[in-house]
Motif scaffolding. Sequence first.
Motif, PDB file in Angstrom:
ATOM      1  N   THR A  16     -10.599  31.673 -40.629  1.00  0.00           N
ATOM      2  CA  THR A  16     -10.597  32.364 -42.122  1.00  0.00           C
ATOM      3  C   THR A  16     -11.453  33.333 -42.133  1.00  0.00           C
ATOM      4  OG1 THR A  16     -10.148  29.730 -42.573  1.00  0.00           O
ATOM      5  CG2 THR A  16     -11.263  31.158 -44.540  1.00  0.00           C
ATOM      6  N   THR A  52      -2.214  46.150 -45.202  1.00  0.00           N
ATOM      7  CA  THR A  52      -3.045  45.332 -46.094  1.00  0.00           C
ATOM      8  C   THR A  52      -4.417  46.004 -46.418  1.00  0.00           C
ATOM      9  OG1 THR A  52      -3.787  43.090 -46.341  1.00  0.00           O
ATOM     10  CG2 THR A  52      -4.374  44.123 -44.314  1.00  0.00           C
ATOM     11  N   ALA A  56      -7.512  41.594 -49.684  1.00  0.00           N
ATOM     12  CA  ALA A  56      -6.250  40.722 -49.578  1.00  0.00           C
ATOM     13  C   ALA A  56      -6.539  39.911 -48.580  1.00  0.00           C
ATOM     14  CB  ALA A  56      -5.007  41.700 -49.428  1.00  0.00           C
ATOM     15  N   LEU A  57      -7.199  40.275 -47.519  1.00  0.00           N
ATOM     16  CA  LEU A  57      -7.497  39.267 -46.414  1.00  0.00           C
ATOM     17  C   LEU A  57      -8.428  38.178 -46.502  1.00  0.00           C
ATOM     18  CD1 LEU A  57      -7.398  41.828 -43.497  1.00  0.00           C
ATOM     19  CD2 LEU A  57      -5.669  40.271 -44.195  1.00  0.00           C
ATOM     20  N   ARG A  60      -8.202  34.289 -46.564  1.00  0.00           N
ATOM     21  CA  ARG A  60      -6.918  33.916 -45.638  1.00  0.00           C
ATOM     22  C   ARG A  60      -7.087  33.216 -44.362  1.00  0.00           C
ATOM     23  NH1 ARG A  60      -2.265  38.126 -46.365  1.00  0.00           N
ATOM     24  NH2 ARG A  60      -1.001  36.162 -45.134  1.00  0.00           N
ATOM     25  N   GLN A  61      -6.083  32.526 -44.054  1.00  0.00           N
ATOM     26  CA  GLN A  61      -6.105  31.861 -42.693  1.00  0.00           C
ATOM     27  C   GLN A  61      -5.214  32.711 -42.044  1.00  0.00           C
ATOM     28  OE1 GLN A  61      -5.981  27.349 -43.371  1.00  0.00           O
ATOM     29  NE2 GLN A  61      -8.131  27.448 -42.524  1.00  0.00           N
ATOM     30  N   LEU A  62      -5.629  33.096 -40.716  1.00  0.00           N
ATOM     31  CA  LEU A  62      -4.450  33.926 -39.944  1.00  0.00           C
ATOM     32  C   LEU A  62      -4.835  33.247 -38.371  1.00  0.00           C
ATOM     33  CD1 LEU A  62      -5.633  37.583 -41.180  1.00  0.00           C
ATOM     34  CD2 LEU A  62      -3.719  36.044 -41.811  1.00  0.00           C
ATOM     35  N   VAL A  95       0.715  32.606 -39.920  1.00  0.00           N
ATOM     36  CA  VAL A  95      -0.174  31.954 -40.812  1.00  0.00           C
ATOM     37  C   VAL A  95       0.397  30.577 -40.679  1.00  0.00           C
ATOM     38  CG1 VAL A  95      -0.848  33.830 -42.538  1.00  0.00           C
ATOM     39  CG2 VAL A  95       0.964  32.263 -42.611  1.00  0.00           C
ATOM     40  N   PRO A  99      -3.131  24.640 -45.295  1.00  0.00           N
ATOM     41  CA  PRO A  99      -4.674  24.957 -44.860  1.00  0.00           C
ATOM     42  C   PRO A  99      -4.923  23.932 -43.739  1.00  0.00           C
ATOM     43  CG  PRO A  99      -4.688  24.879 -47.389  1.00  0.00           C
ATOM     44  CD  PRO A  99      -3.373  24.350 -46.884  1.00  0.00           C
TER      45      PRO A  99
END
Length: 107
Positions: A16, A52, A56-57, A60-62, A95, A99
């Motif tokens: 995250t 991006t 915007a990050l 976020r989960q990547l 992604v 979650p």
Amino acid sequence: MATIDDLVKIVVKIGTVVYAERVVDTDKLLRLMVDFGEETPRQIVSGISAYTTPEALVGRQLAFVANLQPRTIRGLESNGMLFAVGSGETFSFLVPDRPVPPGTSAN
């Protein structure tokens, strides 16, 4: 050609993003602080600013390759690599579809 033995060496984990910023004096680099469920977030430097913004990050989960040896990029130690696909119009982050706890490994 890569073998299955090569593939199992790669550890992909979901992280995250807790902080992100542009790297000064660069056009492509972002510095990310990523929570993998460890004691402290990891710093990861990635050349994704064409796709991006830092804002915007955050949150976020990547997917990240989490077991690379640290690499110094523009004086910053990077402790992982963002796992994404494509380029230009086809660039996309990988992604989870819901979650998951930070640090969840790909199987």
